[in-house]
Design a protein around this motif. Structure first.
Motif, mmCIF file in Angstrom:
data_model
loop_
_atom_site.group_PDB
_atom_site.id
_atom_site.type_symbol
_atom_site.label_atom_id
_atom_site.label_comp_id
_atom_site.label_asym_id
_atom_site.label_seq_id
_atom_site.Cartn_x
_atom_site.Cartn_y
_atom_site.Cartn_z
ATOM 1 N N ALA A 1 -6.503 25.114 41.223
ATOM 2 C CA ALA A 1 -7.810 24.690 41.750
ATOM 3 C C ALA A 1 -8.293 25.480 42.755
ATOM 4 O O ALA A 1 -7.298 26.072 43.248
ATOM 5 C CB ALA A 1 -7.885 23.207 41.745
ATOM 6 N N THR A 2 -9.394 25.523 43.081
ATOM 7 C CA THR A 2 -9.958 26.076 44.145
ATOM 8 C C THR A 2 -10.674 24.950 45.147
ATOM 9 O O THR A 2 -11.071 23.779 44.688
ATOM 10 C CB THR A 2 -11.133 27.181 43.970
ATOM 11 N N LYS A 3 -11.012 25.235 46.474
ATOM 12 C CA LYS A 3 -11.379 24.392 47.349
ATOM 13 C C LYS A 3 -12.827 24.696 47.824
ATOM 14 O O LYS A 3 -13.748 24.721 47.155
ATOM 15 C CB LYS A 3 -10.535 23.968 48.447
ATOM 16 N N SER A 4 -12.931 25.238 49.084
ATOM 17 C CA SER A 4 -14.116 25.683 49.827
ATOM 18 C C SER A 4 -14.913 26.868 48.885
ATOM 19 O O SER A 4 -16.028 27.151 49.414
ATOM 20 C CB SER A 4 -13.867 25.962 51.196
ATOM 21 N N SER A 5 -13.916 27.914 48.532
ATOM 22 C CA SER A 5 -14.481 28.998 47.913
ATOM 23 C C SER A 5 -13.629 29.469 46.902
ATOM 24 O O SER A 5 -12.420 29.047 46.801
ATOM 25 C CB SER A 5 -14.816 29.965 48.888
ATOM 26 N N PRO A 6 -13.832 30.630 45.850
ATOM 27 C CA PRO A 6 -12.976 30.894 44.846
ATOM 28 C C PRO A 6 -11.739 31.446 45.394
ATOM 29 O O PRO A 6 -10.737 31.615 44.629
ATOM 30 C CB PRO A 6 -13.815 31.853 44.160
ATOM 31 N N ILE A 7 -11.480 31.780 46.673
ATOM 32 C CA ILE A 7 -10.356 32.506 47.332
ATOM 33 C C ILE A 7 -9.605 31.336 48.098
ATOM 34 O O ILE A 7 -8.591 31.662 48.476
ATOM 35 C CB ILE A 7 -10.566 33.622 47.850
ATOM 36 N N ASP A 8 -10.181 30.002 48.073
ATOM 37 C CA ASP A 8 -9.434 28.942 48.862
ATOM 38 C C ASP A 8 -8.766 28.223 47.643
ATOM 39 O O ASP A 8 -9.436 27.412 47.131
ATOM 40 C CB ASP A 8 -10.293 28.310 49.651
ATOM 41 N N VAL A 9 -7.467 28.436 47.486
ATOM 42 C CA VAL A 9 -6.752 28.181 46.399
ATOM 43 C C VAL A 9 -5.679 27.060 46.501
ATOM 44 O O VAL A 9 -5.337 26.766 47.659
ATOM 45 C CB VAL A 9 -6.113 29.380 45.673
ATOM 46 N N VAL A 10 -5.486 26.188 45.464
ATOM 47 C CA VAL A 10 -4.405 25.220 45.401
ATOM 48 C C VAL A 10 -3.721 25.610 44.099
ATOM 49 O O VAL A 10 -4.018 26.145 43.154
ATOM 50 C CB VAL A 10 -5.194 23.675 45.145
ATOM 51 N N THR A 11 -2.296 25.262 44.227
ATOM 52 C CA THR A 11 -1.503 25.813 43.261
ATOM 53 C C THR A 11 -0.782 24.515 42.583
ATOM 54 O O THR A 11 -0.872 23.445 43.493
ATOM 55 C CB THR A 11 -0.189 26.740 43.487
ATOM 56 N N GLU A 12 -0.009 24.465 41.639
ATOM 57 C CA GLU A 12 0.622 23.312 40.928
ATOM 58 C C GLU A 12 1.590 23.003 41.945
ATOM 59 O O GLU A 12 2.074 21.528 42.333
ATOM 60 C CB GLU A 12 1.090 23.474 39.767
ATOM 61 N N MET A 13 2.105 23.778 42.899
ATOM 62 C CA MET A 13 3.159 23.506 43.633
ATOM 63 C C MET A 13 2.798 22.744 44.893
ATOM 64 O O MET A 13 3.421 21.864 45.566
ATOM 65 C CB MET A 13 4.067 24.590 44.094
ATOM 66 N N ASP A 14 1.437 23.150 45.285
ATOM 67 C CA ASP A 14 0.920 22.134 46.704
ATOM 68 C C ASP A 14 0.815 20.716 46.149
ATOM 69 O O ASP A 14 1.223 19.951 46.838
ATOM 70 C CB ASP A 14 -0.389 22.592 46.918
ATOM 71 N N ALA B 1 10.608 18.340 50.395
ATOM 72 C CA ALA B 1 9.411 19.242 49.716
ATOM 73 C C ALA B 1 9.701 20.742 50.053
ATOM 74 O O ALA B 1 9.329 21.318 49.233
ATOM 75 C CB ALA B 1 8.124 18.929 50.619
ATOM 76 N N GLY B 2 10.318 21.142 51.043
ATOM 77 C CA GLY B 2 10.546 22.538 51.375
ATOM 78 C C GLY B 2 11.493 23.231 50.274
ATOM 79 O O GLY B 2 11.476 24.249 49.961
ATOM 80 N N ALA B 3 12.391 22.203 50.083
ATOM 81 C CA ALA B 3 13.338 22.636 48.840
ATOM 82 C C ALA B 3 12.848 22.817 47.497
ATOM 83 O O ALA B 3 13.043 23.902 46.769
ATOM 84 C CB ALA B 3 14.790 21.943 48.856
ATOM 85 N N LEU B 4 11.794 21.911 47.266
ATOM 86 C CA LEU B 4 11.242 22.012 45.965
ATOM 87 C C LEU B 4 10.338 23.265 45.975
ATOM 88 O O LEU B 4 10.295 23.824 44.920
ATOM 89 C CB LEU B 4 10.353 20.846 45.982
ATOM 90 N N LEU B 5 9.710 23.561 46.981
ATOM 91 C CA LEU B 5 8.969 24.818 47.059
ATOM 92 C C LEU B 5 9.537 25.939 46.977
ATOM 93 O O LEU B 5 9.231 26.994 46.273
ATOM 94 C CB LEU B 5 8.094 24.773 48.360
#
Length: 269
Positions: free
Chosen positions: A39-52, A23-27
């Motif tokens: 996407a976002t989670k708990s707030s607009p600044i709590d983010v998820v990227t396609e790489m997560d 996973a580290g090599a992929l990232l």
């Protein structure tokens, strides 16, 4: 049979190390130049990227292929009970905002629980070229180097790290606590990755760390690594690390730091 010569734990450690390396090599190598928020989670600044998301799929796919009866709990949605008594607790990318901005402090965190107890922890920090690991009862290591927390200084000479929640009201309270705490310490650091901070306590790079709002995947591996390196970890007095409060520090720093955090109400808004 002790934890250190348990064949199951040896197997789980080897799998966690390989999954974290992949996973580290992929990232590290697969980060697109135009990486954006998926996407976002708990707030607009709590983010998820396609790489997560991609990293979690890689980890869970790899582990499930080798141990199909294990359970999973992952930050990006993996949640299966399993039937083996083993559950993997995964943060595929701890420090997503750092990663989004191209900052180097981010990690892959993988822990294995057996019957509810964390028995293996691996935190890979690819941009440092470092992987920290621990097996319950077997000590903590970075590669082949044993880890050990720093001798405890007086609290006013302690370097302590923290983090801030992405919910505005909680952040404001956390800032108030930090403002009150800073005059009592050498200084405060904020890396943006709980897993890295816990490993830095284990490695003697910090005297202590505290944070409110951590989920199981944020702290499971790092908490074990810190404890196996000789640090003390907990939450509010008499409690285990939790969402309310997580504290990790050298033994002589832990008690005074925890007491101040409780006095300042670090665990509530």
């Amino acid at each position: 049979m002790t934890a250190t010569n348990d064949p199951l734990l040896s197997e789980l450690l080897a799998l966690a190390l390989e999954a974290a390396e992949r996973a580290g090599a992929l990232l590290r190598d697969g980060r697109p130049d135009d990486l954006g928020v998926a996407a976002t989670k708990s707030s607009p600044i709590d983010v998820v990227t396609e790489m997560d998301i991609a990293a979690e799929k890689l980890i869970t796919g790899f582990l499930a292929g080798r141990r199909p009866h294990d359970g999973f709990l992952g930050e990006e949605g993996a949640a299966t009970a399993g039937t083996s008594g083993v559950r993997w607790v995964i943060d595929p990318l701890d420090g997503t905002v750092n990663y989004l901005y191209g900052l180097p402090t981010w990690a892959v965190s993988i822990a294995a629980e057996r019957d509810g107890e964390t028995v293996v922890g691996v935190v890979a920090v690819p941009m440092r070229g470092e992987t920290c690991r621990a097996v319950l009862g077997g000590g903590a290591y970075a590669g082949d180097k044993p880890l050990g927390c720093r001798p405890a200084p007086p609290l006013d000479q302690a370097l302590v790290a923290t983090g801030f929640n992405y919910v505005t009201a909680v952040r404001g309270h956390q800032a108030d606590v930090a403002q009150r705490l800073i005059p009592r310490l050498r200084d405060i650091r904020r890396s943006g990755s709980a897993a890295v901070d816990l490993c830095d306590v284990a490695a003697g790079r910090l005297d202590g760390y505290y944070e409110r709002g951590l989920n199981p995947w944020d702290l499971a591996a790092g908490d074990l690594i810190a404890r196996e390196a000789g640090a003390v970890t907990g939450g509010r007095p008499g409690q285990r690390p939790s969402y309310d409060l997580t504290v990790a520090a050298s033994p002589g720093v832990f008690g005074p730091l925890q007491a101040l955090l409780d006095e300042y109400g670090a665990w509530h808004d």
